[in-house]
Design a protein around this motif. Structure first.
Motif, PDB file in Angstrom:
ATOM      1  N   GLY A   1       5.054  10.597   2.511  1.00 40.70           N
ATOM      2  CA  GLY A   1       4.157   9.464   2.354  1.00 40.70           C
ATOM      3  C   GLY A   1       4.663   8.206   3.031  1.00 40.70           C
ATOM      4  N   GLN A   2       3.863   7.145   2.910  1.00 36.14           N
ATOM      5  CA  GLN A   2       4.152   5.869   3.542  1.00 36.14           C
ATOM      6  C   GLN A   2       4.085   4.735   2.526  1.00 36.14           C
ATOM      7  N   ILE A   3       4.946   3.730   2.740  1.00 34.29           N
ATOM      8  CA  ILE A   3       4.899   2.502   1.962  1.00 34.29           C
ATOM      9  C   ILE A   3       4.739   1.352   2.947  1.00 34.29           C
ATOM     10  N   LEU A   4       3.657   0.604   2.798  1.00 34.13           N
ATOM     11  CA  LEU A   4       3.355  -0.507   3.706  1.00 34.13           C
ATOM     12  C   LEU A   4       3.431  -1.823   2.943  1.00 34.13           C
ATOM     13  N   LEU A   5       4.152  -2.790   3.496  1.00 31.30           N
ATOM     14  CA  LEU A   5       4.245  -4.125   2.917  1.00 31.30           C
ATOM     15  C   LEU A   5       3.640  -5.109   3.898  1.00 31.30           C
TER      16      LEU A   5
ATOM     17  N   GLU B   1       0.843  -1.186   0.000  1.00 30.63           N
ATOM     18  CA  GLU B   1       0.000   0.000   0.000  1.00 30.63           C
ATOM     19  C   GLU B   1       0.886   1.247   0.000  1.00 30.63           C
ATOM     20  N   LEU B   2       0.626   2.120  -0.953  1.00 30.84           N
ATOM     21  CA  LEU B   2       1.297   3.410  -1.021  1.00 30.84           C
ATOM     22  C   LEU B   2       0.306   4.476  -0.594  1.00 30.84           C
TER      23      LEU B   2
ATOM     24  N   GLY C   1       1.114  -4.662   5.617  1.00 32.36           N
ATOM     25  CA  GLY C   1       0.672  -3.913   6.792  1.00 32.36           C
ATOM     26  C   GLY C   1       1.791  -3.294   7.609  1.00 32.36           C
ATOM     27  N   THR C   2       3.045  -3.633   7.282  1.00 38.10           N
ATOM     28  CA  THR C   2       4.196  -3.106   8.005  1.00 38.10           C
ATOM     29  C   THR C   2       4.806  -1.923   7.257  1.00 38.10           C
ATOM     30  N   ASP C   3       5.073  -0.854   7.969  1.00 45.19           N
ATOM     31  CA  ASP C   3       5.648   0.341   7.368  1.00 45.19           C
ATOM     32  C   ASP C   3       7.117   0.076   7.009  1.00 45.19           C
ATOM     33  N   ILE C   4       7.430   0.103   5.714  1.00 45.16           N
ATOM     34  CA  ILE C   4       8.807  -0.136   5.261  1.00 45.16           C
ATOM     35  C   ILE C   4       9.421   1.121   4.655  1.00 45.16           C
ATOM     36  N   THR C   5       8.787   2.269   4.872  1.00 41.77           N
ATOM     37  CA  THR C   5       9.223   3.516   4.235  1.00 41.77           C
ATOM     38  C   THR C   5      10.697   3.806   4.493  1.00 41.77           C
ATOM     39  N   ALA C   6      11.156   3.530   5.699  1.00 45.87           N
ATOM     40  CA  ALA C   6      12.545   3.833   6.064  1.00 45.87           C
ATOM     41  C   ALA C   6      13.460   2.616   5.954  1.00 45.87           C
ATOM     42  N   LEU C   7      12.919   1.499   5.486  1.00 45.74           N
ATOM     43  CA  LEU C   7      13.705   0.255   5.408  1.00 45.74           C
ATOM     44  C   LEU C   7      14.655   0.305   4.209  1.00 45.74           C
ATOM     45  N   SER C   8      15.850  -0.240   4.366  1.00 49.36           N
ATOM     46  CA  SER C   8      16.844  -0.216   3.299  1.00 49.36           C
ATOM     47  C   SER C   8      16.461  -1.146   2.157  1.00 49.36           C
ATOM     48  N   GLU C   9      17.074  -0.912   1.008  1.00 48.16           N
ATOM     49  CA  GLU C   9      16.847  -1.762  -0.162  1.00 48.16           C
ATOM     50  C   GLU C   9      17.223  -3.207   0.135  1.00 48.16           C
ATOM     51  N   GLU C  10      18.334  -3.403   0.862  1.00 48.61           N
ATOM     52  CA  GLU C  10      18.804  -4.750   1.178  1.00 48.61           C
ATOM     53  C   GLU C  10      17.794  -5.517   2.020  1.00 48.61           C
ATOM     54  N   LYS C  11      17.186  -4.849   2.986  1.00 48.09           N
ATOM     55  CA  LYS C  11      16.211  -5.521   3.837  1.00 48.09           C
ATOM     56  C   LYS C  11      14.903  -5.774   3.093  1.00 48.09           C
ATOM     57  N   ARG C  12      14.538  -4.874   2.203  1.00 43.21           N
ATOM     58  CA  ARG C  12      13.319  -5.093   1.418  1.00 43.21           C
ATOM     59  C   ARG C  12      13.493  -6.248   0.434  1.00 43.21           C
ATOM     60  N   ALA C  13      14.742  -6.499   0.002  1.00 47.11           N
ATOM     61  CA  ALA C  13      15.004  -7.531  -1.010  1.00 47.11           C
ATOM     62  C   ALA C  13      14.614  -8.925  -0.543  1.00 47.11           C
TER      63      ALA C  13
ATOM     64  N   SER D   1       9.756   4.406 -13.405  1.00 47.74           N
ATOM     65  CA  SER D   1      10.973   3.937 -12.733  1.00 47.74           C
ATOM     66  C   SER D   1      11.063   4.475 -11.310  1.00 47.74           C
ATOM     67  N   THR D   2      10.636   5.711 -11.116  1.00 50.95           N
ATOM     68  CA  THR D   2      10.640   6.289  -9.767  1.00 50.95           C
ATOM     69  C   THR D   2       9.712   5.509  -8.852  1.00 50.95           C
ATOM     70  N   LEU D   3       8.572   5.085  -9.377  1.00 50.52           N
ATOM     71  CA  LEU D   3       7.635   4.273  -8.603  1.00 50.52           C
ATOM     72  C   LEU D   3       8.296   2.971  -8.159  1.00 50.52           C
ATOM     73  N   PHE D   4       8.945   2.284  -9.092  1.00 51.26           N
ATOM     74  CA  PHE D   4       9.609   1.017  -8.761  1.00 51.26           C
ATOM     75  C   PHE D   4      10.778   1.233  -7.807  1.00 51.26           C
ATOM     76  N   ASN D   5      11.557   2.286  -8.034  1.00 53.41           N
ATOM     77  CA  ASN D   5      12.696   2.563  -7.160  1.00 53.41           C
ATOM     78  C   ASN D   5      12.248   2.906  -5.746  1.00 53.41           C
ATOM     79  N   SER D   6      11.103   3.568  -5.633  1.00 51.49           N
ATOM     80  CA  SER D   6      10.559   3.903  -4.313  1.00 51.49           C
ATOM     81  C   SER D   6      10.068   2.656  -3.593  1.00 51.49           C
ATOM     82  N   ILE D   7       9.421   1.759  -4.326  1.00 57.43           N
ATOM     83  CA  ILE D   7       8.915   0.518  -3.723  1.00 57.43           C
ATOM     84  C   ILE D   7      10.061  -0.390  -3.291  1.00 57.43           C
ATOM     85  N   SER D   8      11.085  -0.494  -4.136  1.00 56.95           N
ATOM     86  CA  SER D   8      12.200  -1.406  -3.837  1.00 56.95           C
ATOM     87  C   SER D   8      13.171  -0.841  -2.818  1.00 56.95           C
ATOM     88  N   GLY D   9      13.125   0.475  -2.578  1.00 59.12           N
ATOM     89  CA  GLY D   9      14.019   1.083  -1.607  1.00 59.12           C
ATOM     90  C   GLY D   9      15.271   1.678  -2.215  1.00 59.12           C
ATOM     91  N   THR D  10      15.374   1.637  -3.539  1.00 58.04           N
ATOM     92  CA  THR D  10      16.518   2.247  -4.214  1.00 58.04           C
ATOM     93  C   THR D  10      16.510   3.761  -4.046  1.00 58.04           C
TER      94      THR D  10
END
Length: 255
Positions: A63-67, A5-6, A69-81, A48-57
């Motif tokens: 705004g907020q990005i929830l995966l 959820e964005l 139900g968990t807020d991953i907005t501040a989570l690194s790309e490595e942890k999201r991978a 591409s900006t949408l994908f880079n924002s979702i993946s953490g690049t």
């Protein structure tokens, strides 16, 4: 329940001393389990900006990005991978060129796991890798010991897809993954992609410039313009569209 959820996701950059550019403009998007969403938009639309924002690049400005139900907005790309897999447009980006096909698959098998010093035992995995590659149908199974850099573009992209889906991700991002291939190879890979998404019930976002693919595949179609989602069409709405309708609509929103 949503997979992703964005909420009012915005990305701005400084495009000069006194100029600020908005790449994503308060984007709201809910992706449900099993959704296969195709994404269309012109150059600079924000795909591409949408994908880079979702993946953490890319860090978002607001705004907020929830995966799940968990807020991953501040989570690194490595942890999201560990939960989000991505296949890029460039066949060279998804694989390690000096490592063999088997070694690349072994790495993908360990995605999200803690790695220590231990024997790889790749040899014992080769029957599984052979069967996995054989299902692709492009001869990849005969190249388990071949450095990935020696493969054709189509084989390399097929390997990237296998690696991205070997451990079922919560979300699969396909970033124009057929764009660098010739039409025949692109069609074959797209059929393989659709089969894998369907059989494994994957949740997927796919950027494409091929309007035929946008109509043929997936249960939703999103159109982006100037960093905003201006259309989010469901399965029934998609089924009513023809290629001519989409071409006219696309020309209108771009120009």
């Amino acid at each position: 329940m949503s997979i992703l959820e964005l909420k009012n996701v915005t990305k701005t950059i400084n495009n000069g001393p006194k100029e600020q550019k908005t790449l994503l403009d308060a984007v709201n998007l809910t992706i449900r389990p099993g959704d296969f969403i195709t994404v269309l938009g012109g150059n600079g639309a924000g795909k591409s900006t949408l994908f880079n924002s979702i993946s953490g690049t890319l860090d978002v400005t607001q705004g907020q990005i929830l995966l799940g139900g968990t807020d991953i907005t501040a989570l690194s790309e490595e942890k999201r991978a560990a939960s989000i897999a991505r296949v890029f447009q460039d066949p060279k980006m998804g694989t390690a060129p000096r490592m063999t096909v088997a070694e690349n698959l072994f790495l993908a098998q360990k995605r999200g796991e803690k790695r220590g010093l231990r024997l790889r035992r790749i040899k014992q995995q080769k029957p599984f890798y052979f069967e996995l590659c054989q299902a692709i149908g492009n001869g990849l199974e005969n190249h388990l010991d071949t450095p990935t850099g020696n493969l054709s573009g189509g084989q390399r992209q097929a390997l990237s897809l296998l690696m991205a889906t070997l451990k079922k991700p919560e979300l699969l991002l396909l970033d124009e993954h057929t764009a660098a291939l010739d039409p025949k190879t692109a069609k074959q890979l797209m059929e393989i992609t659709n089969q894998k998404i369907s059989e494994e019930n994957l949740t997927c976002l796919m950027i494409t410039h091929r309007m035929e693919d946008a109509l043929k595949y997936g249960n939703r179609l999103i159109l982006l313009q100037k960093g905003q989602i201006i259309k989010d069409l469901d399965q029934k709405e998609k089924e009513k569209l023809t290629l001519t309708d989409l071409l006219h609509f696309f020309e209108e929103i771009i120009f």
